[in-house]
Design a protein around this motif. Structure first.
Motif, mmCIF file in Angstrom:
data_model
loop_
_atom_site.group_PDB
_atom_site.id
_atom_site.type_symbol
_atom_site.label_atom_id
_atom_site.label_comp_id
_atom_site.label_asym_id
_atom_site.label_seq_id
_atom_site.Cartn_x
_atom_site.Cartn_y
_atom_site.Cartn_z
ATOM 1 N N PHE A 21 0.831 -1.199 0.000
ATOM 2 C CA PHE A 21 0.000 0.000 0.000
ATOM 3 C C PHE A 21 0.870 1.255 0.000
ATOM 4 C CE2 PHE A 21 -1.882 3.557 2.288
ATOM 5 C CZ PHE A 21 -3.007 3.784 1.509
ATOM 6 N N TRP A 22 1.816 1.313 0.958
ATOM 7 C CA TRP A 22 2.585 2.553 1.110
ATOM 8 C C TRP A 22 3.531 2.799 -0.046
ATOM 9 C CZ3 TRP A 22 0.834 6.214 3.816
ATOM 10 C CH2 TRP A 22 0.100 5.957 4.973
ATOM 11 N N LEU A 29 -2.398 6.969 -5.602
ATOM 12 C CA LEU A 29 -3.516 7.749 -5.076
ATOM 13 C C LEU A 29 -3.156 9.231 -4.989
ATOM 14 C CD1 LEU A 29 -6.291 6.830 -3.564
ATOM 15 C CD2 LEU A 29 -5.101 7.741 -1.606
ATOM 16 N N LEU A 30 -1.941 9.479 -4.490
ATOM 17 C CA LEU A 30 -1.490 10.859 -4.324
ATOM 18 C C LEU A 30 -1.388 11.550 -5.685
ATOM 19 C CD1 LEU A 30 -0.802 12.409 -1.780
ATOM 20 C CD2 LEU A 30 1.609 11.965 -2.201
ATOM 21 N N LEU A 33 -4.795 12.506 -6.771
ATOM 22 C CA LEU A 33 -5.273 13.683 -6.039
ATOM 23 C C LEU A 33 -4.591 14.951 -6.544
ATOM 24 C CD1 LEU A 33 -5.452 12.328 -2.387
ATOM 25 C CD2 LEU A 33 -7.335 12.885 -3.895
ATOM 26 N N PHE A 34 -3.286 14.864 -6.765
ATOM 27 C CA PHE A 34 -2.553 16.013 -7.313
ATOM 28 C C PHE A 34 -3.197 16.448 -8.615
ATOM 29 C CE2 PHE A 34 2.072 15.951 -5.507
ATOM 30 C CZ PHE A 34 1.553 16.153 -4.256
ATOM 31 N N LEU A 36 -6.244 15.895 -9.738
ATOM 32 C CA LEU A 36 -7.576 16.487 -9.555
ATOM 33 C C LEU A 36 -7.443 17.918 -9.054
ATOM 34 C CD1 LEU A 36 -9.610 13.639 -7.815
ATOM 35 C CD2 LEU A 36 -9.832 14.465 -10.147
ATOM 36 N N ALA A 37 -6.525 18.129 -8.105
ATOM 37 C CA ALA A 37 -6.446 19.433 -7.464
ATOM 38 C C ALA A 37 -5.713 20.465 -8.315
ATOM 39 C CB ALA A 37 -5.767 19.297 -6.106
ATOM 40 N N PHE A 38 -4.718 20.046 -9.065
ATOM 41 C CA PHE A 38 -3.881 21.018 -9.772
ATOM 42 C C PHE A 38 -4.279 21.213 -11.229
ATOM 43 C CE2 PHE A 38 -0.296 19.648 -6.719
ATOM 44 C CZ PHE A 38 -0.823 20.455 -5.737
ATOM 45 N N ASN A 40 -6.480 22.770 -12.832
ATOM 46 C CA ASN A 40 -6.778 24.116 -13.339
ATOM 47 C C ASN A 40 -5.787 25.162 -12.870
ATOM 48 O OD1 ASN A 40 -8.929 22.852 -14.344
ATOM 49 N ND2 ASN A 40 -10.465 23.875 -13.084
ATOM 50 N N ASP A 171 5.725 25.123 -16.709
ATOM 51 C CA ASP A 171 4.525 24.837 -15.946
ATOM 52 C C ASP A 171 4.916 24.273 -14.583
ATOM 53 O OD1 ASP A 171 2.169 23.978 -14.947
ATOM 54 O OD2 ASP A 171 1.703 22.561 -16.550
ATOM 55 N N PRO A 172 4.816 25.078 -13.508
ATOM 56 C CA PRO A 172 5.322 24.611 -12.208
ATOM 57 C C PRO A 172 4.589 23.393 -11.675
ATOM 58 C CG PRO A 172 4.207 26.735 -11.993
ATOM 59 C CD PRO A 172 4.299 26.451 -13.449
ATOM 60 N N VAL A 174 4.181 20.506 -12.997
ATOM 61 C CA VAL A 174 4.889 19.238 -13.212
ATOM 62 C C VAL A 174 5.861 18.958 -12.074
ATOM 63 C CG1 VAL A 174 4.649 19.278 -15.716
ATOM 64 C CG2 VAL A 174 6.688 20.249 -14.685
ATOM 65 N N ASN A 175 6.387 20.038 -11.460
ATOM 66 C CA ASN A 175 7.354 19.820 -10.387
ATOM 67 C C ASN A 175 6.743 19.050 -9.212
ATOM 68 O OD1 ASN A 175 10.175 20.504 -9.539
ATOM 69 N ND2 ASN A 175 9.039 21.273 -7.780
ATOM 70 N N ALA A 307 6.003 24.501 -4.811
ATOM 71 C CA ALA A 307 7.104 24.511 -5.782
ATOM 72 C C ALA A 307 8.104 25.621 -5.494
ATOM 73 C CB ALA A 307 6.544 24.652 -7.196
ATOM 74 N N PHE B 91 10.141 29.427 -14.735
ATOM 75 C CA PHE B 91 9.434 28.182 -14.410
ATOM 76 C C PHE B 91 8.736 28.297 -13.065
ATOM 77 C CE2 PHE B 91 8.942 23.941 -12.746
ATOM 78 C CZ PHE B 91 8.606 23.182 -13.843
ATOM 79 N N PHE B 92 9.467 28.820 -12.062
ATOM 80 C CA PHE B 92 8.894 28.911 -10.725
ATOM 81 C C PHE B 92 8.204 30.241 -10.494
ATOM 82 C CE2 PHE B 92 12.085 25.579 -10.281
ATOM 83 C CZ PHE B 92 11.305 24.595 -9.722
ATOM 84 N N ARG B 93 7.934 30.981 -11.584
ATOM 85 C CA ARG B 93 7.163 32.230 -11.531
ATOM 86 C C ARG B 93 7.802 33.289 -10.633
ATOM 87 N NH1 ARG B 93 5.356 29.542 -15.010
ATOM 88 N NH2 ARG B 93 3.183 29.028 -15.404
ATOM 89 N N LEU B 321 -10.559 26.976 -7.989
ATOM 90 C CA LEU B 321 -9.602 26.468 -8.972
ATOM 91 C C LEU B 321 -9.848 24.999 -9.305
ATOM 92 C CD1 LEU B 321 -6.192 28.056 -7.905
ATOM 93 C CD2 LEU B 321 -7.687 28.694 -9.763
ATOM 94 N N LEU B 322 -10.784 24.375 -8.598
ATOM 95 C CA LEU B 322 -11.042 22.959 -8.861
ATOM 96 C C LEU B 322 -12.064 22.814 -9.989
ATOM 97 C CD1 LEU B 322 -11.222 21.735 -5.184
ATOM 98 C CD2 LEU B 322 -9.402 21.306 -6.809
ATOM 99 N N VAL B 326 -14.754 17.558 -10.181
ATOM 100 C CA VAL B 326 -14.083 17.269 -8.905
ATOM 101 C C VAL B 326 -14.967 17.739 -7.756
ATOM 102 C CG1 VAL B 326 -12.063 17.732 -7.483
ATOM 103 C CG2 VAL B 326 -11.809 17.508 -9.944
#
Lengths: 375, 388
Positions: A21-22, A29-30, A33-34, A36-38, A40, A171-172, A174-175, A307, B91-93, B321-322, B326
């Motif tokens: 799992f870990w 999963l993370l 979530l990233f 979904l959240a990032f 936009n 695009d930050p 991706v970091n 980031a 990149f990091f704005r 922003l979501l 979602v």
């Protein structure tokens, strides 16, 4: 014998559900979530035309030049012509970013100060300043008007040409994914801890049994480490395939180098775990605690939570970046994605190899030739 | 009260794990309150974009004038002129716009030749459009002067430019009333609170439930002379006091950081909202506590729940922003409604029936979640008892 051990260690690892799992499910999963959240986050900077209203009144009719200028700026604004009251309602409903009215001077009415309002303001300033320029010219050289018309003033020259920093989009977001992969690599340390516990006579019954066997401990341990690395690499590749294929995050197109980073990162992670397990003599709980804690701090510094932290470390304390395996893994992916040269990438990879070597040597010297008076 | 005491003994044994989440939350709360300063909306202030200005041309009045003009309308950030450092900054704005003045620019410009400056930007961004507007404005004014007033000296040109570009249009700011500087900050604080609250309550309640649901221990307890109703009562009391204690600890820092603000209508509503949310989370934790079988599964579930709900409900990334889908998924978790209510409470300048009814609807929904989950849990427990 080597293959026998290798196969059985593989089985032991795959059967450990908590471990799987870990090291496997949690990163996937993370990543989801990233995503979904990032999703936009970066497009929220994108320019959308600014909504403005212009109040229709007599003063406006006396300024056809302004209406003409506004019509010319249709790449910036979506303009509505309304009455004063309508404009006020639109503004309070946030349907427009501001409205322009002549009363009798040019006036902009807004209810917050953000970039869109600043753009409207910039446009209005531009209009006023152009008028000022014409006035200055006419006062200083009245014949200018006589010699020719002032049409040249309204024709604008484009003085800027875009030069891309490189082929990849800065695009930050991706970091965050790169740092998360670094976390997954270091979570390979769980496997390392498991293998050390399983071979040390004072930590587990299996370890005591193995130490009794007339087999070279190094051979047995190498088989364990090989098994752990195999599993780790497999998990990492599936994760990578998931992030690239399903979530559509860009890693650039240098697949060979990306795979190399995964291999080196897996080795660093597994040996990081064995090193911690070897040095810390107390129970498994503490080993795991330290592993998670140090991984989280390193990933934080590599920019997994924000980031900007990575940038601050890069510019203010670059040494800290080079001493942080999580940052080195993140930076390898970043360099592959974003830089045109490979200097940074190979520096990172070499340092990671150095860390792997260091962790394995520490593990080796602690584990070898241990004898127990009593168990 | 043996059962009640035993409840807290188990919590005591697991305090290390719980304290981690407390420390994480306090660190987040401190960092946020220190770093974030919301803009004050009483006067209009223009937004300044961070840009890097690199001059490959010689020092001339024209370039100096352009630099001063941009310095007034944007933040000039000093970045060394090295490809990788500039790329990193973009990149990091750290900067959103890099402007490079080419060699020979002044001469070409003054002689009316065609000249172009190089910009490196975040593609399609709003800041890109705005900076283009500013720079083109400056250079077009220069062009106008060189066209219509040929032979103007650089001195006079700069003076004219300075005078013209100082012209500003009037801006009227319609203020929605004063907004406490703490409103937005405390909103973040209470949003983040949901993450730690979820993790701490799941871990705490589960660790106790794991002990009490152990088959042997349960059988021993059932043949004790304490009535089962009494025992259950003590358990309920234990759960409630643990939840309220956690809530009190988590909100305590808000009183230190925001002081008397917490006693205004906004502050009190935030406290009420977080209390209602605590009850719902307790109920979810109780369900999970009755479902998990091992300590390993417990920490996995605590993490998945705390992180998962926080990410999709707008705790870490603001709700606006979501994506819409979602948020639709998130609306099936109480965290979404809790965060929504928090945002509405902190955004409101004054409270009227309109926004209050929306806020209380969210709270009632959170409470309904709690009651529904509790119902499911009780049915589950009943069924198990009948089976065994």
């Amino acid at each position: 014998m080597f293959l026998f051990n290798y196969r059985y260690r593989l089985k032991c690892i795959f059967k450990d559900r908590q471990l799987m799992f870990w090291t496997f499910m949690f990163p996937i999963l993370l990543a989801t979530l990233f995503n979904l959240a990032f999703a936009n986050l970066s497009s929220s900077d994108n320019f959308k035309k600014v909504n403005v209203a212009v109040v229709q009144n007599e003063q406006l009719d006396q300024n056809p030049a302004f209406v003409k200028a506004l019509d010319g700026a249709d790449n910036l604004f979506v303009v509505k012509y309304t009455t004063q009251d309508q404009a006020a309602v639109l503004l309070s409903d946030h349907d427009i970013d501001g409205y322009i009215t002549f009363d009798p001077d040019l006036n902009l009415v807004v209810n917050q100060s953000s970039l869109n309002q600043t753009i409207i303001r910039g446009f209005l300033d531009d209009f006023k300043q152009s008028s000022a320029t014409i006035t200055t010219i006419i006062t200083q050289n009245p014949s200018a008007l006589a010699n020719g018309n002032l049409e040249g003033i309204s024709s604008r020259t484009e003085y800027l040409k875009a030069v891309a920093a490189n082929q990849s989009n800065p695009d930050p977001v991706v970091n965050y994914f790169y740092a998360m992969i670094a976390m997954t690599c270091l979570y390979g340390g769980f496997l390392g801890v498991k293998e050390v516990v399983a071979i040390q006579a004072d930590l587990s019954d299996v370890g005591a049994r193995i130490n009794l066997a007339p087999t070279n401990k190094l051979t047995v341990f190498l088989a364990s480490i090989m098994a752990a690395t195999t599993v780790q690499l497999l998990e990492l590749l599936i994760l990578l395939a998931f992030i690239i294929g399903v979530l559509g995050i860009s890693f650039g197109d240098q697949l060979g180098y990306i795979a190399l980073t995964c291999v080196v990162g897996s080795l660093t992670g597994v040996t990081f775990g064995t090193c911690i397990a070897a040095i810390i003599k107390k129970g498994e709980g503490l080993k795991i605690g330290i592993l998670i804690g140090s991984t989280m701090i390193m990933c934080f510094l590599a920019g997994m939570m924000s980031a900007n932290i990575k940038y601050t470390v890069m510019t203010k304390a670059p040494i800290l970046g080079y001493l942080n395996p999580a940052n080195l893994i993140t930076d390898s992916f970043y360099a592959l994605y974003y830089y045109n040269t490979h200097t940074q990438f190979f520096t990172d990879i070499l340092l990671l190899c150095g860390f792997t070597l260091f962790f394995s040597s520490v593990t080796y010297f602690v584990l070898r030739r241990q004898k127990y008076a009593s168990l | 009260m043996q059962v009640y005491k035993a409840f807290f003994k188990v919590i005591q044994k697991n305090r290390a794990q719980i304290l981690i989440y407390l420390v994480v939350f306090m660190a987040l709360a401190l960092i946020l309150s220190g770093a974030y300063n919301p803009p004050q909306d009483t006067d209009f202030t223009k937004v300044k974009v961070n840009i890097a200005f690199i001059n490959d041309d010689g020092d001339s009045q024209l370039v100096a004038g352009l630099k001063t003009y941009l310095g007034e309308n944007a933040n000039l950030v000093a970045i060394p002129d090295e490809t990788q450092k500039l790329q990193d900054a973009l990149f990091f704005r750290q900067v959103e716009y890099i402007l490079r003045v080419p060699a020979g620019f002044t001469e070409d410009m003054l002689n009316g030749k065609e000249v172009q400056l190089e910009k490196t930007t975040v593609p399609d961004s709003t800041s890109n459009i705005y900076m283009d507007l500013l720079i083109n404005k400056y250079l077009n004014t220069v062009k106008t002067y060189t066209t219509y007033l040929p032979g103007l000296s650089q001195d006079d040109l700069s003076q004219n430019l300075e005078k013209d570009l100082a012209e500003q249009s009037k801006v009227t700011m319609i203020s929605n009333g004063t907004h406490s500087i703490y409103a937005e900050k405390s909103g973040y604080y209470f949003n983040y609170l949901s993450y730690s609250l979820f993790a701490i309550l799941i871990l705490g309640v589960c660790s106790v439930m794991l002990v009490f649901n152990d088959t042997d221990l349960k059988r021993r307890n059932l043949c004790s002379p304490i009535r089962s109703a009494n025992m259950n009562m003590q358990m309920v009391l234990g759960n409630l006091s643990f939840a309220i204690l956690t809530w009190l600890v988590l909100i305590s820092a808000s009183f230190i950081m925001y002081g008397s603000f917490m006693f205004t209508a906004t502050g009190l509503l935030l406290l009420l909202n977080s209390f209602v949310f605590t009850l719902a989370v307790l109920s979810i934790s109780y369900l999970i506590g009755n479902l998990v079988k091992s300590r390993g599964a417990m920490s996995a579930i605590a993490n998945v729940f705390a992180l998962g709900t926080s990410f999709i409900s707008g705790v870490f990334v603001p709700q606006e922003l979501l994506g819409a889908n979602v948020l639709t998924i998130a609306s099936f978790t109480p965290t979404y409604w809790y965060v929504k209510a928090n945002n509405e409470i902190t955004a409101a300048v004054s409270f009227n029936t309109g926004n209050l009814s929306s806020i209380f609807t969210s709270m009632v929904l959170v409470l309904a979640f709690g009651v529904a989950v509790l119902g499911v849990t009780l049915v589950l427990i009943k069924q198990r008892r009948v089976e065994s």
